[in-house]
Design a protein around this motif. Structure first.
Motif, PDB file in Angstrom:
ATOM      1  N   UNK A  54     -12.391   1.192  12.160  1.00  0.00           N
ATOM      2  CA  UNK A  54     -13.561   1.929  11.786  1.00  0.00           C
ATOM      3  C   UNK A  54     -14.919   1.214  12.237  1.00  0.00           C
ATOM      4  N   UNK A  55     -14.496  -0.067  12.996  1.00  0.00           N
ATOM      5  CA  UNK A  55     -15.707  -0.705  13.433  1.00  0.00           C
ATOM      6  C   UNK A  55     -16.074  -0.501  14.882  1.00  0.00           C
ATOM      7  N   UNK A  56     -14.972  -0.478  15.647  1.00  0.00           N
ATOM      8  CA  UNK A  56     -15.046  -0.168  17.131  1.00  0.00           C
ATOM      9  C   UNK A  56     -14.435   0.839  17.788  1.00  0.00           C
ATOM     10  N   UNK A  57     -13.592   1.654  17.227  1.00  0.00           N
ATOM     11  CA  UNK A  57     -12.845   2.700  17.519  1.00  0.00           C
ATOM     12  C   UNK A  57     -11.535   2.307  18.286  1.00  0.00           C
ATOM     13  N   UNK A  58     -11.140   1.040  18.399  1.00  0.00           N
ATOM     14  CA  UNK A  58     -10.008   0.756  19.188  1.00  0.00           C
ATOM     15  C   UNK A  58      -8.812   1.420  18.412  1.00  0.00           C
ATOM     16  N   UNK A  59      -7.734   1.809  19.497  1.00  0.00           N
ATOM     17  CA  UNK A  59      -6.535   2.591  19.030  1.00  0.00           C
ATOM     18  C   UNK A  59      -5.413   1.482  19.015  1.00  0.00           C
ATOM     19  N   UNK A  60      -5.451   0.180  19.557  1.00  0.00           N
ATOM     20  CA  UNK A  60      -4.357  -0.565  19.368  1.00  0.00           C
ATOM     21  C   UNK A  60      -4.698  -1.847  18.512  1.00  0.00           C
ATOM     22  N   UNK A  61      -3.499  -2.664  18.202  1.00  0.00           N
ATOM     23  CA  UNK A  61      -3.661  -3.920  17.369  1.00  0.00           C
ATOM     24  C   UNK A  61      -4.321  -3.508  16.144  1.00  0.00           C
ATOM     25  N   UNK A  62      -3.830  -2.541  15.388  1.00  0.00           N
ATOM     26  CA  UNK A  62      -4.563  -1.827  14.171  1.00  0.00           C
ATOM     27  C   UNK A  62      -3.956  -2.579  13.051  1.00  0.00           C
TER      28      UNK A  62
ATOM     29  N   UNK B 254       0.689  -1.118   0.006  1.00  0.00           N
ATOM     30  CA  UNK B 254       0.113   0.253  -0.184  1.00  0.00           C
ATOM     31  C   UNK B 254       0.841   1.207  -0.119  1.00  0.00           C
ATOM     32  N   UNK B 255       0.792   2.198  -0.904  1.00  0.00           N
ATOM     33  CA  UNK B 255       1.599   3.320  -1.134  1.00  0.00           C
ATOM     34  C   UNK B 255       1.607   4.070   0.034  1.00  0.00           C
ATOM     35  N   UNK B 256       2.518   4.688   0.521  1.00  0.00           N
ATOM     36  CA  UNK B 256       2.869   5.535   1.804  1.00  0.00           C
ATOM     37  C   UNK B 256       1.735   6.551   1.626  1.00  0.00           C
ATOM     38  N   UNK B 257       1.538   7.267   0.598  1.00  0.00           N
ATOM     39  CA  UNK B 257       0.453   8.301   0.571  1.00  0.00           C
ATOM     40  C   UNK B 257      -1.032   7.786   0.955  1.00  0.00           C
ATOM     41  N   UNK B 258      -1.192   6.574   0.539  1.00  0.00           N
ATOM     42  CA  UNK B 258      -2.654   6.041   0.578  1.00  0.00           C
ATOM     43  C   UNK B 258      -2.609   5.629   2.213  1.00  0.00           C
ATOM     44  N   UNK B 259      -1.515   5.185   2.910  1.00  0.00           N
ATOM     45  CA  UNK B 259      -1.542   4.792   4.252  1.00  0.00           C
ATOM     46  C   UNK B 259      -1.920   6.227   5.078  1.00  0.00           C
ATOM     47  N   UNK B 260      -0.904   7.417   4.771  1.00  0.00           N
ATOM     48  CA  UNK B 260      -1.151   8.509   5.561  1.00  0.00           C
ATOM     49  C   UNK B 260      -2.712   9.076   5.234  1.00  0.00           C
ATOM     50  N   UNK B 261      -3.247   8.968   4.195  1.00  0.00           N
ATOM     51  CA  UNK B 261      -4.485   9.488   3.865  1.00  0.00           C
ATOM     52  C   UNK B 261      -5.587   8.539   4.596  1.00  0.00           C
ATOM     53  N   UNK B 262      -5.515   7.329   4.812  1.00  0.00           N
ATOM     54  CA  UNK B 262      -6.395   6.434   5.521  1.00  0.00           C
ATOM     55  C   UNK B 262      -6.230   6.824   7.150  1.00  0.00           C
ATOM     56  N   UNK B 263      -4.986   7.048   7.555  1.00  0.00           N
ATOM     57  CA  UNK B 263      -4.802   7.086   8.759  1.00  0.00           C
ATOM     58  C   UNK B 263      -5.494   8.309   9.178  1.00  0.00           C
ATOM     59  N   UNK B 264      -5.245   9.488   8.768  1.00  0.00           N
ATOM     60  CA  UNK B 264      -5.926  10.629   8.881  1.00  0.00           C
ATOM     61  C   UNK B 264      -7.598  10.450   8.845  1.00  0.00           C
ATOM     62  N   UNK B 265      -7.942   9.982   7.534  1.00  0.00           N
ATOM     63  CA  UNK B 265      -9.323   9.884   7.413  1.00  0.00           C
ATOM     64  C   UNK B 265     -10.297   9.041   8.552  1.00  0.00           C
ATOM     65  N   UNK B 266      -9.603   8.007   9.138  1.00  0.00           N
ATOM     66  CA  UNK B 266      -9.970   7.170  10.096  1.00  0.00           C
ATOM     67  C   UNK B 266      -9.622   7.439  11.619  1.00  0.00           C
TER      68      UNK B 266
ATOM     69  N   UNK C  26     -10.605  -7.483  12.034  1.00  0.00           N
ATOM     70  CA  UNK C  26      -9.801  -7.970  10.830  1.00  0.00           C
ATOM     71  C   UNK C  26      -9.934  -9.432  10.887  1.00  0.00           C
ATOM     72  N   UNK C  27      -9.810 -10.050  11.807  1.00  0.00           N
ATOM     73  CA  UNK C  27      -9.983 -11.527  11.864  1.00  0.00           C
ATOM     74  C   UNK C  27     -11.399 -12.076  11.554  1.00  0.00           C
ATOM     75  N   UNK C  28     -12.410 -11.137  12.094  1.00  0.00           N
ATOM     76  CA  UNK C  28     -13.875 -11.450  11.897  1.00  0.00           C
ATOM     77  C   UNK C  28     -14.233 -11.240  10.276  1.00  0.00           C
ATOM     78  N   UNK C  29     -13.561 -10.314   9.669  1.00  0.00           N
ATOM     79  CA  UNK C  29     -13.884  -9.953   8.207  1.00  0.00           C
ATOM     80  C   UNK C  29     -13.294 -11.152   7.370  1.00  0.00           C
ATOM     81  N   UNK C  30     -12.020 -11.356   7.922  1.00  0.00           N
ATOM     82  CA  UNK C  30     -11.424 -12.486   6.913  1.00  0.00           C
ATOM     83  C   UNK C  30     -11.951 -13.923   7.121  1.00  0.00           C
ATOM     84  N   UNK C  31     -12.525 -14.055   8.228  1.00  0.00           N
ATOM     85  CA  UNK C  31     -13.528 -15.261   8.360  1.00  0.00           C
ATOM     86  C   UNK C  31     -14.886 -15.446   7.422  1.00  0.00           C
TER      87      UNK C  31
END
Length: 233
Positions: free
Chosen positions: A189-197, A172-184, A225-230
């Motif tokens: 996005x599901x529960x608001x957790x700030x760890x194990x992202x 994932x390009x850096x500019x995309x990671x930065x944009x996603x981090x800022x946006x989210x 993430x695990x729930x989505x993969x499942x």
């Protein structure tokens, strides 16, 4: 830990079993090598992605700043120390040349990318396949070509047996990671957790998803993430 995980500097060091004080770390504990990279505007080195994000061109590192070398950016990047022993540049370059000449398999390199102060992303594993020097207009710098590959995190080998294009992957390009981090907001996005992202593709590659648009990338915690993969499986 897996590619795409977001982690702190402490977590990164804990995972590698050492304090990562240098940006280039050749064969840590006799295992895979580790590099630290950054694509931020103020990054000290010109790292870049090529071939649709499947190849990382990593710039070598400067001499340390000392009284004898107060401005490292005007000096050629060193391959050897005054003692004659290789620098980290020299170690990585020798491994790349040995692979290119057919003397050995490609060295395995783990890359971590700095997103912001104290926040890093696991960019996964790479094969070191080439090295050269080029002039940046002021001095000669090392460039290293690394191919992104799918390797299990449990594989602690120092080098691979061969290069297999079928195992290549896209970053994932850096500019995309930065944009996603800022946006989210740095939260799941599901529960608001700030760890194990984790940076997650909303539509997976296998179903035609892309890494080149922030609209297809989101932050998820490990649980979601695990729930989505499942669900996808």
């Amino acid at each position: 830990m897996a590619k795409g995980d977001v982690l702190t500097y402490f977590e990164m060091c804990q995972h590698e079993g050492t304090s990562l004080q240098r940006g280039m770390n050749f064969r840590l504990h006799g295992r895979h090598s580790v590099i630290l990279m950054s694509r931020n505007a103020n990054a000290p080195y010109a790292d870049r992605l090529e071939e649709e994000g499947t190849v990382l061109i990593y710039e070598g590192h400067d001499v340390p700043k000392t009284a004898d070398a107060p401005v490292p950016k005007i000096l050629d990047q060193p391959e050897f120390l005054p003692s004659g022993r290789p620098t980290e540049n020299g170690k990585f370059a020798a491994a790349a040349r040995a692979f290119k000449s057919g003397k050995k398999g490609p060295d395995i390199v783990k890359a971590y990318e700095k997103l912001r102060k104290g926040i890093w992303a696991d960019n996964g594993y790479f094969h070191l396949v080439d090295a050269w020097t080029e002039n940046d207009g002021r001095r000669d710098v090392f460039k290293f070509k690394l191919m992104a590959v799918d390797i299990e995190d449990s594989d602690q080998a120092a080098e691979g047996s061969s290069v297999d294009d079928s195992h290549r992957r896209r970053l994932i390009p850096s500019v995309i990671k930065q944009a996603v981090w800022k946006r989210d907001g740095g939260k799941c996005v599901e529960c608001g957790a700030t760890d194990e992202l984790h940076f997650d593709h909303i539509l997976p590659f296998s179903k035609g998803g892309t890494s080149l648009s922030a609209a297809n990338v989101q932050l998820l915690c490990a649980r979601h993430n695990l729930a989505k993969s499942a669900r996808i499986q």
